[in-house]
Design an enzyme around this catalytic site. Structure first.
Site, PDB file in Angstrom:
ATOM      1  N   GLU A  52       0.843  -1.207   0.000  1.00 18.36           N
ATOM      2  CA  GLU A  52       0.000   0.000   0.000  1.00 18.36           C
ATOM      3  C   GLU A  52       0.875   1.253   0.000  1.00 18.36           C
ATOM      4  O   GLU A  52       1.811   1.374   0.785  1.00 18.36           O
ATOM      5  CB  GLU A  52      -0.892   0.004   1.236  1.00 18.36           C
ATOM      6  CG  GLU A  52      -1.771   1.238   1.368  1.00 18.36           C
ATOM      7  CD  GLU A  52      -2.496   1.299   2.698  1.00 18.36           C
ATOM      8  OE1 GLU A  52      -3.527   1.985   2.766  1.00 18.36           O
ATOM      9  OE2 GLU A  52      -2.034   0.666   3.679  1.00 18.36           O
ATOM     10  N   LYS A  91      -9.589   2.879  -3.006  1.00 19.20           N
ATOM     11  CA  LYS A  91     -10.065   2.361  -1.727  1.00 19.20           C
ATOM     12  C   LYS A  91     -11.438   2.943  -1.391  1.00 19.20           C
ATOM     13  O   LYS A  91     -11.649   4.151  -1.455  1.00 19.20           O
ATOM     14  CB  LYS A  91      -9.051   2.707  -0.631  1.00 19.20           C
ATOM     15  CG  LYS A  91      -9.351   2.063   0.717  1.00 19.20           C
ATOM     16  CD  LYS A  91      -8.223   2.355   1.700  1.00 19.20           C
ATOM     17  CE  LYS A  91      -8.443   1.667   3.036  1.00 19.20           C
ATOM     18  NZ  LYS A  91      -7.331   1.947   3.983  1.00 19.20           N
ATOM     19  N   CYS A 151      -5.659  -2.493   2.813  1.00 18.59           N
ATOM     20  CA  CYS A 151      -5.447  -2.383   4.252  1.00 18.59           C
ATOM     21  C   CYS A 151      -6.713  -2.672   5.060  1.00 18.59           C
ATOM     22  O   CYS A 151      -7.169  -3.800   5.151  1.00 18.59           O
ATOM     23  CB  CYS A 151      -4.888  -0.994   4.570  1.00 18.59           C
ATOM     24  SG  CYS A 151      -4.259  -0.836   6.268  1.00 18.59           S
TER      25      CYS A 151
END
Length: 503
Positions: free
Chosen positions: A263, A329, A381
């Site tokens: 990430e 995301k 994440c």
């Protein structure tokens, strides 16, 4: 006097047994505690008023989250820029909020199902526990951490996960706890046959093959763990040393089909380093390889995104800067990637002005990432803890689950280990191998049973090389999601109310 001492001791016991649940999860993995701890709570709140039960349930939650997510304080203390007392107060507020859901469970149980009846323990307890967990995983964007079912990833109930996910495991644990509590209260030991039967079925399900591995389509991956210090990651003079660190490690592994960076491995916006990305894309294509990396983006409307970019052997012939063709995301981390009520909170402390804390959401459902002809269902994440979001993004063409993360915020705490445990559950639920690429660990690969097959040590610069095998087919959970459990909760609450009123 004895009764007074007993009443004063009960809240302490509630906190103690709540704190004990941490031992059920990794790295301790004493899974029976996931039954014993809620069992103790059920015995403590028996024959209490709803208010008394709520206070005991709240104390249990304080213990569970005060110990279980204590690792959050590491990021607040190290990177929050606040006085220690203010950071501690903020941590206490978070724990106090999360414990509300356990208090709500205990209050509702004793308010609507107060009679000591088998339906209270076998139907109302597991149903209300699931409802409280669902609320905690949804309100204010949700925090579904430490669901009891995660403790079973290496336990005897793990084989139920492909049927209805981690919620089913939680449900079964609460049925076991309720059965034991009722048997203890009424000395009706035949009710212990129910948890015994559940465990027998769990062992029998281990032989069921929900998906089909495809060894003929095996592919090689190289996962780069850069181990970049979080305190240096966003420093301007560290940008190119960081980028070149990942580039040099990749150059040594061009023989892998797919190279994966974690990430935000590239500490820059994509628009700023177009030439570098174009060269990396050309190098990957020349070596018949693909590179997947986390990167930051923003569009012309001023929206910022935490994104994933694929280069080299992808569905596109050459690199082109196009924000609409990236994975963005969706589920953002509160305070880390967006600040709730920011107009009031941002002026209060540097914590609320962490780098990159004003991201926008990507769509809930997005296309899989295609690299070297394989389809990856991504989760960045924090997103990996939201099982329903990942489920709807897995298609019939999906080969692997992919999660990129950076847990350097949490140092040497148990937080990254719990994060990996949750990721493993996603692989088991959906029957897909999982690849987890992180900055400093836990970087690992699991098979479609959620078992770790390859892993490199934390806090080291390293490359994980492995051959991975995709699967085809669907688990029942992938096909139906949580709908069977929603129906079960409605029916069980109705049964509980009817039987208790009749009794």
């Amino acid at each position: 006097m004895k009764d007074v001492i007993s009443r004063r001791l009960q809240p302490i016991l509630a906190v103690f047994f709540g704190a004990l649940t941490t031992l059920a999860f990794t790295p301790y993995q004493i899974w029976p505690i996931a039954i014993l701890s809620p069992l103790a709570l059920l015995l403590l709140i028996e024959k209490k008023t709803p208010k008394q039960a709520a206070l005991l349930g709240y104390g249990w939650g304080l213990g569970q989250f005060g110990v279980g997510i204590s690792w959050v304080y590491v990021s607040i203390d190290t990177f929050g820029g606040m006085p220690k007392i203010a950071g501690l107060l903020l941590m206490l507020l978070l724990v106090a909020y999360l414990a509300l859901y356990n208090g709500l469970f205990a209050w509702a149980l004793n308010r609507f199902f107060s009679t000591t009846h088998w339906s209270r323990f076998l139907f109302a307890v597991p149903a209300l526990w699931l409802i409280s967990d669902w609320l905690r995983g949804w309100v204010m964007t949700g925090f579904p951490w430490l669901w009891l079912g995660y403790s079973q990833i290496d336990g005897p109930l793990a084989s139920f996960a492909p049927l209805a996910g981690v919620e089913l495991l939680t449900l079964l644990l609460m049925i076991c706890a309720g059965s034991c509590a009722y048997a203890w209260q009424n000395k009706t030991w035949r009710y212990l046959l129910l948890p015994i039967g559940i465990f027998i079925i769990g062992f029998a399900l281990r032989s069921v093959q929900w998906v089909i591995p495809q060894p003929e389509r095996a592919t090689s991956v190289a996962i780069i763990q850069g181990n970049v210090q979080q305190s240096l990651k966003w420093h301007p003079n560290q940008r190119w040393p960081t980028i070149m660190k990942y580039t040099d490690l990749s150059r040594e592994n061009w023989d892998a089909d797919i190279i994966i960076w974690p990430e935000a491995a590239i500490p820059a916006f994509e628009v700023e380093i177009g030439s570098f990305l174009s060269n990396l894309d050309s190098a990957a294509q020349m070596n018949q390889s693909a590179v997947i990396t986390g990167i930051l983006n923003h569009d012309q409307q001023g929206h910022y995104f935490n994104s994933i970019l694929a280069l080299g052997e992808t569905e596109h012939t050459e690199y082109r800067y196009d924000v609409t063709q990236r994975y963005h995301k969706h589920h953002l981390l509160p305070f880390g990637e967006f600040v709730p009520f920011e107009e009031w909170l941002r002026p209060l402390a540097p914590l609320f002005n962490l780098p990159m804390s004003s991201f926008s959401r990507g769509d809930y459902i997005q296309p899989n990432i295609i690299a070297k002809g394989f389809a990856f269902a991504p989760a960045l994440c924090y997103e990996i803890i939201f099982n329903e979001q990942l489920r709807v993004n897995v298609t019939e063409q999906t080969d692997f689950l992919l999660t990129l993360s950076n847990d350097a915020w949490f140092g040497h705490s148990i937080g990254p280990l719990q994060h990996m445990e949750i990721a493993r559950m996603r692989a088991l639920e959906l029957g897909k191998p999982l690849i987890r690429s992180t900055n400093n660990g836990v970087t690992a690969i699991t098979d479609h049973y959620g078992r770790i097959t390859h892993q490199i040590p934390q806090f080291e610069t390293a490359v994980l090389r492995a051959e991975i095998i995709p699967t085809r087919g669907q688990t029942p959970y992938h096909r139906l999601g949580s709908w069977p459990l929603y129906l079960w909760v409605i029916v069980s609450l109705a049964i509980g109310m009817i039987t208790i009123r009749r009794s």
